[in-house]
Write an enzyme that holds these catalytic residues in place. Structure first.
Site, PDB file in Angstrom:
ATOM      1  N   HIS A 222      12.424   2.636   7.338  1.00  0.00           N
ATOM      2  CA  HIS A 222      12.289   4.403   7.500  1.00  0.00           C
ATOM      3  C   HIS A 222      11.036   4.670   6.418  1.00  0.00           C
ATOM      4  CE1 HIS A 222      15.088   5.672  10.331  1.00  0.00           C
ATOM      5  NE2 HIS A 222      14.270   4.447  11.182  1.00  0.00           N
ATOM      6  N   HIS A 428      16.878  -3.930  16.640  1.00  0.00           N
ATOM      7  CA  HIS A 428      18.387  -3.004  17.112  1.00  0.00           C
ATOM      8  C   HIS A 428      20.252  -3.852  17.628  1.00  0.00           C
ATOM      9  CE1 HIS A 428      14.836  -0.059  17.748  1.00  0.00           C
ATOM     10  NE2 HIS A 428      15.493   0.261  16.984  1.00  0.00           N
TER      11      HIS A 428
END
Length: 655
Positions: A222, A428
């Site tokens: 991020h 993920h």
């Protein structure tokens, strides 16, 4: 007469002593008072911040011991006897008369929200306009711009926010410039079918490190990537921006997974111009997810030298302006409870550093303190990334892939690779089904499901230490398969992250798995039966049932299935691509912490001593013990007192 004078003098001395004893007991009292906390939380503030709130009086009880302005036991290691050079090199950049701490605006600036609204209206994304770096050259020599422009003084938009993702290899689209791979040729399987038949599994294989590694990896993601995409396509939509994934008839759990394509950069995706996608974040590892990737957001998050906070239960958090949310430099701060905890920690770290610098260098103005604090925090994130995170993620091959650091190279393309953001770094599979909350004795006191921690800050507001300790005790999940939490139940069951990851790779024009094998000097596979990196025969057979030939295999699918290399969580292909990315982020960043001149030698030595364990000790609610190495699996048996974790000594920044 003498007795009268003596009485007057005695009264004066008593008043003087009592006024001096009326002190602020916390380093951030002045900042909080300016934020209105004296009125919002009067009981706590009157007790701890008398001076800042102006509530001192002669009738106040005299404390038995003088309270210190700043915490000393667990804050920064300035009590340790380390020697610094008595005369420091000038902090003024060469060719400048003074330290410039403000970047004069030379062009119109838009916020991320304003730009996203324009993208939606135009159905394409506009790239950053290059500024004239010479106008603010004395600022750019010492500090980063908020949007990353002028990091490279020869090419001002290289690695800047709102510029195109870069590529290792030319894009692959069905029509050569825009249409998703397999959308018309049908040479690849349905992404949902691949997820269900191959990638989704409730079985969890533990990695060699703990789940803080997954968390910090998401934090870095991020920091450097933010795809210009909005989820406005439903399954009933069929416009040019929609590429929803329709499940095969045999799928009983869902009919369709909505999917909106990333906005193309304006003018691309048309005949003769290959579709390219926009990165809305700065490419450099600079803690932009804390500060923002453009000036408007950055200003809204800042108060003088500090970052704005909300005081909840006597503790600092990112602004809690709306119930259930935290405002940060990146809009995904509460995507997962652990991510919100790290946002909280690094905000606290900035304000701790700023307060210390303010006390140490009282001649510095608020802008100087803010910029130096931001520079230090960004440097700490880089130190943790390159000294702790990357070696554990990539393993023994990290030194070979990244190579030695030889200084800043303006010819290196620092921009984030599509192959990284839309493929190799979509890890993920590291996410576990559940995580524990663990007390200071490293005993589990509660447990929460990953999906219950999505967009939920309750655990963060209660105790971030329990979240961190829980992550320390749980091994990271080996990312070769994804838990059903993220393939079947995420966001109410509307999203399958494995299927979305495959489709995003096709949307961004990623080439086949074999193409990237060749790029990485790895032998391409010619048969699914002859694939050493995937030793499980059952897995190879399933791949053969889904894909016609090895040359059709999606990069994401092939890369994630590879067996991890020695000391790594990744197979060779993903390790290669991720390693190349971190090499570029290091060598192409003029402000990389080891680049000579960015920090002085004493400052650099201090930064290199910082660790994630130290950050957690400094910024936790009341962290007492941690593992000396933050990513080691820890059940409490090897945890050490925070007082023994050495870290940053800000004396190296005294002027």
């Amino acid at each position: 007469m003498k007795s009268l004078l003596f009485s007057i003098l005695l009264i004066y001395l008593i008043q003087l002593v009592r006024s001096e004893e009326c002190t602020d007991k916390h380093i951030h009292c002045f900042f909080w008072s300016q934020e209105g906390e004296c009125e919002v939380n009067p009981r706590w503030m009157k007790k701890h911040c008398q001076k800042a709130c102006g509530t001192c009086s002669l009738t106040s009880p005299t404390p038995l011991t003088r309270q210190q302005d700043v915490p000393t036991a667990r804050t920064f290691d300035d009590q340790q006897d380390r020697q610094f050079l008595p005369s420091r090199p000038s902090s003024i950049p060469e060719g400048c008369n003074s330290v410039m701490t403000v970047e004069a605006e030379t062009r119109r600036i838009f916020s991320s929200g304003q730009l996203t609204a324009r993208f939606r209206q135009q159905m394409c994304a506009e790239e950053q306009v290059a500024p004239d770096c010479s106008i603010n050259q004395c600022f750019h020599k010492k500090y980063r711009s908020m949007d990353g422009t002028c990091n490279n003084l020869q090419n001002p938009v290289k690695g800047a926010a709102f510029t195109a993702f870069t590529r290792l290899m030319p894009a692959a689209y069905d029509d050569g410039f825009n249409t998703l791979v397999s959308a018309s040729r049908r040479n690849r399987p349905n992404p949902r079918e691949v997820s269900v038949f191959l990638l989704s599994s409730e079985r969890s294989l533990p990695g060699h490190v703990n789940s803080l590694l997954m968390l910090f990896g998401q934090f870095v993601s991020h920091d450097i990537t933010s795809n210009a995409a909005q989820n406005f396509c439903g399954c009933q939509n069929s416009g040019p921006m929609c590429a929803s994934i329709f499940a095969p008839p045999s799928d009983r759990s869902r009919r369709c997974i909505p999917f909106t394509r990333s906005f193309p950069i304006c003018g691309t995706g048309q005949f003769g111009r290959v579709r390219e996608q926009l990165n809305m974040n700065t490419a450099a590892i600079d803690a932009s997810l804390i500060y923002g990737s453009e000036a408007i957001t950055a200003r809204s998050l800042r108060f003088a030298a500090m970052l704005r906070t909300s005081m909840i239960g006597g503790r600092m958090f990112p602004p809690n302006t709306n119930p259930g949310s935290l405002t940060a430099g990146d809009g995904r701060a509460i995507l997962f409870v652990g991510l919100a905890a790290l946002h909280t920690s690094f905000l606290r770290l900035h304000n701790n550093v700023a307060a210390r610098l303010q006390n140490m260098n009282r001649h510095w103005n608020a802008d100087r303190i803010f910029q130096e604090s931001r520079k230090i925090v960004g440097g700490i994130v880089q130190v943790i990334t390159y000294q702790e995170f990357v070696p554990e993620l990539i393993g023994d091959a990290s030194k070979t892939i990244l190579g030695a650091y030889n200084g800043y190279n303006p010819n290196v393309e620092i921009g984030v690779l599509n192959e990284f953001a839309a493929g190799a770094y979509r890890l993920h599979g590291m996410i576990q089904e559940t995580y524990p909350l663990v007390n200071s004795q490293f005993q589990e006191v509660n447990r929460y499901r990953f999906i219950d921690g999505v967009n939920n800050i309750n655990h963060v507001l209660n105790n971030i230490d329990a979240i961190y300790r829980g992550m320390m005790t749980v091994p990271v999940r080996s990312p070769q398969r994804l838990t059903t939490s993220v393939t079947e139940r995420l966001f109410g069951g509307s999203v399958d992250m494995a299927a979305v990851n495959i489709q995003r790779g096709r949307d961004h024009g990623l080439r086949s798995y074999n193409d990237y094998r060749r790029f990485c000097n790895l032998r391409p596979i010619t048969s699914f039966n002859d694939w050493p990196e995937v030793p499980d025969e059952n897995v190879r057979q399933r791949i053969g049932q889904l894909y016609r030939t090895p040359d059709d295999l999606d990069f994401y699918v092939g890369g994630i299935l590879e067996q991890p290399a020695a000391g790594s969580l990744l197979g060779a292909t993903f390790a290669c691509v991720i390693g190349k990315q971190f090499e570029r982020l290091r060598d192409g960043d003029r402000f990389y912490y080891e680049n000579p001149g960015v920090f002085t030698s004493p400052q650099l030595a201090e930064l290199k001593r910082t660790t994630l364990s130290w950050v957690l000790c400094q910024t936790g609610d009341n962290m007492v013990r941690v593992g000396r190495r933050a990513f080691d699996i820890e059940n409490g048996s090897r945890a050490v007192p925070c007082s023994s974790i050495t870290g940053l000594n800000l004396e190296a920044w005294r002027e």
